[in-house]
Design a protein around this motif. Structure first.
Motif, PDB file in Angstrom:
ATOM      1  N   UNK A   1      -5.737  -9.314  -1.912  1.00  0.00           N
ATOM      2  CA  UNK A   1      -5.149 -10.224  -0.921  1.00  0.00           C
ATOM      3  C   UNK A   1      -5.322 -11.696  -1.205  1.00  0.00           C
ATOM      4  N   UNK A   2      -6.246 -12.052  -2.094  1.00  0.00           N
ATOM      5  CA  UNK A   2      -6.503 -13.476  -2.351  1.00  0.00           C
ATOM      6  C   UNK A   2      -5.268 -14.197  -2.882  1.00  0.00           C
ATOM      7  N   UNK A   3      -4.452 -13.510  -3.649  1.00  0.00           N
ATOM      8  CA  UNK A   3      -3.280 -14.137  -4.246  1.00  0.00           C
ATOM      9  C   UNK A   3      -2.026 -13.990  -3.383  1.00  0.00           C
ATOM     10  N   UNK A   4      -2.142 -13.289  -2.252  1.00  0.00           N
ATOM     11  CA  UNK A   4      -0.972 -13.033  -1.423  1.00  0.00           C
ATOM     12  C   UNK A   4      -0.529 -14.287  -0.684  1.00  0.00           C
TER      13      UNK A   4
ATOM     14  N   UNK B   1       9.730   1.851  -3.779  1.00  0.00           N
ATOM     15  CA  UNK B   1      10.773   1.734  -2.769  1.00  0.00           C
ATOM     16  C   UNK B   1      10.107   1.359  -1.447  1.00  0.00           C
ATOM     17  N   UNK B   2      10.702   0.414  -0.756  1.00  0.00           N
ATOM     18  CA  UNK B   2      10.121  -0.062   0.499  1.00  0.00           C
ATOM     19  C   UNK B   2      10.340   0.965   1.604  1.00  0.00           C
ATOM     20  N   UNK B   3       9.262   1.326   2.301  1.00  0.00           N
ATOM     21  CA  UNK B   3       9.335   2.293   3.395  1.00  0.00           C
ATOM     22  C   UNK B   3       9.172   1.625   4.763  1.00  0.00           C
ATOM     23  N   UNK B   4       8.283   0.634   4.841  1.00  0.00           N
ATOM     24  CA  UNK B   4       8.053  -0.034   6.119  1.00  0.00           C
ATOM     25  C   UNK B   4       7.138  -1.236   5.893  1.00  0.00           C
ATOM     26  N   UNK B   5       6.968  -2.017   6.945  1.00  0.00           N
ATOM     27  CA  UNK B   5       5.960  -3.075   6.901  1.00  0.00           C
ATOM     28  C   UNK B   5       5.075  -2.948   8.135  1.00  0.00           C
ATOM     29  N   UNK B   6       3.814  -3.335   7.976  1.00  0.00           N
ATOM     30  CA  UNK B   6       2.838  -3.177   9.057  1.00  0.00           C
ATOM     31  C   UNK B   6       2.145  -4.512   9.344  1.00  0.00           C
ATOM     32  N   UNK B   7       2.111  -4.924  10.601  1.00  0.00           N
ATOM     33  CA  UNK B   7       1.308  -6.104  10.944  1.00  0.00           C
ATOM     34  C   UNK B   7      -0.169  -5.804  10.705  1.00  0.00           C
ATOM     35  N   UNK B   8      -0.886  -6.777  10.201  1.00  0.00           N
ATOM     36  CA  UNK B   8      -2.303  -6.573   9.905  1.00  0.00           C
ATOM     37  C   UNK B   8      -3.078  -6.191  11.160  1.00  0.00           C
ATOM     38  N   UNK B   9      -2.581  -6.625  12.322  1.00  0.00           N
ATOM     39  CA  UNK B   9      -3.230  -6.299  13.600  1.00  0.00           C
ATOM     40  C   UNK B   9      -3.282  -4.789  13.825  1.00  0.00           C
ATOM     41  N   UNK B  10      -2.165  -4.092  13.494  1.00  0.00           N
ATOM     42  CA  UNK B  10      -2.132  -2.633  13.673  1.00  0.00           C
ATOM     43  C   UNK B  10      -3.146  -1.942  12.780  1.00  0.00           C
TER      44      UNK B  10
ATOM     45  N   UNK C   1       5.032   1.132   0.411  1.00  0.00           N
ATOM     46  CA  UNK C   1       5.982   1.549  -0.622  1.00  0.00           C
ATOM     47  C   UNK C   1       5.647   2.957  -1.098  1.00  0.00           C
ATOM     48  N   UNK C   2       6.647   3.605  -1.745  1.00  0.00           N
ATOM     49  CA  UNK C   2       6.382   4.922  -2.330  1.00  0.00           C
ATOM     50  C   UNK C   2       5.979   4.775  -3.785  1.00  0.00           C
ATOM     51  N   UNK C   3       5.928   5.889  -4.497  1.00  0.00           N
ATOM     52  CA  UNK C   3       5.462   5.861  -5.882  1.00  0.00           C
ATOM     53  C   UNK C   3       6.388   5.065  -6.814  1.00  0.00           C
ATOM     54  N   UNK C   4       7.641   4.901  -6.403  1.00  0.00           N
ATOM     55  CA  UNK C   4       8.614   4.174  -7.227  1.00  0.00           C
ATOM     56  C   UNK C   4       8.845   2.756  -6.693  1.00  0.00           C
TER      57      UNK C   4
ATOM     58  N   UNK D   1       0.854  -1.201   0.000  1.00  0.00           N
ATOM     59  CA  UNK D   1       0.000   0.000   0.000  1.00  0.00           C
ATOM     60  C   UNK D   1       0.880   1.238   0.000  1.00  0.00           C
ATOM     61  N   UNK D   2       0.256   2.392  -0.241  1.00  0.00           N
ATOM     62  CA  UNK D   2       0.981   3.655  -0.275  1.00  0.00           C
ATOM     63  C   UNK D   2       0.761   4.444   1.024  1.00  0.00           C
ATOM     64  N   UNK D   3       1.623   5.384   1.261  1.00  0.00           N
ATOM     65  CA  UNK D   3       1.573   6.170   2.496  1.00  0.00           C
ATOM     66  C   UNK D   3       0.262   6.932   2.669  1.00  0.00           C
ATOM     67  N   UNK D   4      -0.290   7.432   1.563  1.00  0.00           N
ATOM     68  CA  UNK D   4      -1.477   8.283   1.657  1.00  0.00           C
ATOM     69  C   UNK D   4      -2.766   7.488   1.840  1.00  0.00           C
ATOM     70  N   UNK D   5      -2.698   6.153   1.780  1.00  0.00           N
ATOM     71  CA  UNK D   5      -3.901   5.339   1.968  1.00  0.00           C
ATOM     72  C   UNK D   5      -4.432   5.527   3.384  1.00  0.00           C
ATOM     73  N   UNK D   6      -5.742   5.601   3.507  1.00  0.00           N
ATOM     74  CA  UNK D   6      -6.359   5.528   4.831  1.00  0.00           C
ATOM     75  C   UNK D   6      -6.496   4.054   5.216  1.00  0.00           C
ATOM     76  N   UNK D   7      -6.814   3.801   6.486  1.00  0.00           N
ATOM     77  CA  UNK D   7      -7.011   2.421   6.936  1.00  0.00           C
ATOM     78  C   UNK D   7      -8.167   1.786   6.174  1.00  0.00           C
ATOM     79  N   UNK D   8      -9.248   2.550   5.961  1.00  0.00           N
ATOM     80  CA  UNK D   8     -10.403   2.029   5.230  1.00  0.00           C
ATOM     81  C   UNK D   8     -10.008   1.661   3.796  1.00  0.00           C
ATOM     82  N   UNK D   9      -9.232   2.525   3.143  1.00  0.00           N
ATOM     83  CA  UNK D   9      -8.781   2.246   1.777  1.00  0.00           C
ATOM     84  C   UNK D   9      -7.841   1.034   1.747  1.00  0.00           C
ATOM     85  N   UNK D  10      -7.019   0.916   2.776  1.00  0.00           N
ATOM     86  CA  UNK D  10      -6.093  -0.225   2.868  1.00  0.00           C
ATOM     87  C   UNK D  10      -6.854  -1.537   2.976  1.00  0.00           C
TER      88      UNK D  10
END
Length: 447
Positions: free
Chosen positions: A161-164, A178-187, A173-176, A144-153
């Motif tokens: 997610x079905x193929x994940x 590039x990896x910025x971070x990872x988030x547990x689905x719980x958060x 990730x950013x627009x290119x 997902x991108x930084x500007x996504x809201x939780x609802x959009x995520x």
């Protein structure tokens, strides 16, 4: 129980009771079906596999040994549609592992059955060095991108997610890309729907490089206790992920490889049942011949003490016991050391502290075993008690030192410490034991 089940299925195949066979097959779980196919001949394996529904066939195929996978593929060669479905529905990392094991010609034919997208993924994965993390990763993840809201995520996860490979971790990730971070689905699930992803990240990121060795991934998973880790290139572009189930497989293969090396069977196949006699012969004969020539030194050492043996014949009775004890102590010490090196508990710079500790332990072991052999000598030959007791103490200590130091020396030389195998340690300990024993006897009896 599985043997009876296999016999029952063989009977159903011979009777051509296809409906009953398919019904009975659905009552088994994946491990049992895998066992059944693994232990059936080629024709029966193909019949059983063809009766499996698509999703179950995919799971079973992934668990089969590469040789059995090859048999299934050959059997399905004239059923292009079924084979195409099987190849395209496999996870990319599993499909890559399969292609690595198959002969080049067969792999090339199978790649022609892949969809354009799957072919691109497979050729990309196969481009990484053998045993690299790039060969292990899967490009199936949710980002997902930084500007996504939780609802959009959450909406994005439902859509893609079905193929994940896993939904436990979502990558940012950013627009290119590039990896910025990872988030547990719980958060994400516990956050406010209007909250943005950029407000949830903490930049505490652990990554793997696609060109790193797979053993690196095993160690990092152990250190950080993760279920999945992102894989990046030199520009920090997110390429894929590696999940804990793949790491379990790698760790098991490494442990098995080390076990084979420790038993002087380096590069032996994992399943000896499927290996040919000639293959196993070639893997074992070279090492055994080396040990034959090394054991010549034991015979030569004994020949130098013929006068001692002729004078005190009772010494011969205790010779196997003493030298075997030294070899056993060395093998014990080496086993502990190789395991400690493999899991990262011990580093090369720890050798001085380890040496002092091993000296103390081997001293206590030697004293205990010397007391035991003295009791035996009391019954057999009381006059040589001092010789056998001191020899037992010395051989146990020397054997333990050899077992501890050889893996460290091999590591220092940038060689696999598992190469310091049990036969090598035992042979060196035997030679040292003979020299110590008869030198001690010669000194004690003044010969």
């Amino acid at each position: 129980m599985m043997t009876d089940t296999r016999i029952n299925f063989q009977r159903l195949i011979k009777e051509r009771a296809w409906t009953t066979l398919k019904t009975e097959l659905t009552k088994l779980d994946v491990p049992d079906i895998t066992y059944l196919i693994e232990h059936s001949n080629q024709l029966h394996s193909i019949i059983l596999f063809r009766l499996l529904p698509g999703e179950e066939a995919k799971e079973v195929f992934r668990e089969l040994h590469p040789d059995k996978q090859g048999e299934i593929i050959n059997g399905l060669a004239h059923h292009a549609s079924r084979l195409s479905d099987l190849m395209n529905n496999m996870d990319p990392d599993d499909r890559t592992a399969l292609f690595e094991e198959l002969p080049g010609k067969i792999a090339q034919q199978l790649m022609q059955l892949l969809s354009t997208e799957n072919l691109k993924k497979t050729t990309q994965l196969l481009g990484y060095p053998e045993e690299s993390i790039g060969r292990l990763m899967t490009p199936q993840y949710v980002a997902v991108k930084l500007h996504f809201t939780v609802a959009e995520t959450l909406q994005h996860i439902r859509r893609f997610g079905k193929e994940s490979e896993t939904l436990d971790i979502v990558y940012v990730v950013d627009q290119h890309w590039k990896l910025l971070d990872d988030l547990p689905i719980r958060d994400i699930l516990l956050a406010d729907p209007d909250e943005k992803i950029e407000d949830l990240i903490d930049h505490k990121l652990v990554v793997l490089n696609a060109f790193d060795d797979q053993e690196t991934a095993v160690q990092i998973f152990k250190d950080y206790n993760r279920v999945a880790l992102p894989v990046v290139d030199s520009t920090n572009t997110l390429l894929g992920i590696v999940t804990i189930d793949d790491i379990f497989d790698v760790a098991e293969e490494e442990d098995t490889e080390d076990f084979h090396k420790f038993g002087a069977m380096q590069n032996a196949v994992i399943n000896p049942v499927l290996a040919t006699v000639s293959f196993l012969y070639k893997k074992r004969v070279g090492w055994l011949l080396v040990l034959v020539f090394m054991n010549v030194f034991s015979g030569y050492a004994m020949s130098q003490f013929e006068n001692v043996i002729e004078t005190v014949v009772a010494l011969v009775f205790f010779l196997p016991l003493l030298i075997d004890s030294g070899g056993n102590a060395g093998s014990q010490s080496a086993t502990l050391m190789i395991r400690a090196l493999a899991i990262g508990d011990v580093r090369r710079q720890d050798w001085i502290r380890l040496l002092s500790k091993e000296l103390a332990v081997s001293l206590l072991l030697g004293i205990t075993m010397a007391a035991g052999v003295s009791l035996i000598a009391t019954w057999r030959a009381p006059d040589i008690i001092p010789v056998v007791a001191l020899t037992m103490l010395a051989t146990v200590m020397v054997g333990s030192m050899i077992g501890m130091l050889l893996p460290l020396i091999f590591t220092r030389m940038k060689l696999d410490p598992a190469t310091a195998s049990a036969p090598m340690i035992t042979t060196i300990s035997d030679i040292m034991g003979v020299l110590i024993y008869f030198s001690m006897a010669k000194w004690f009896f003044g010969l």
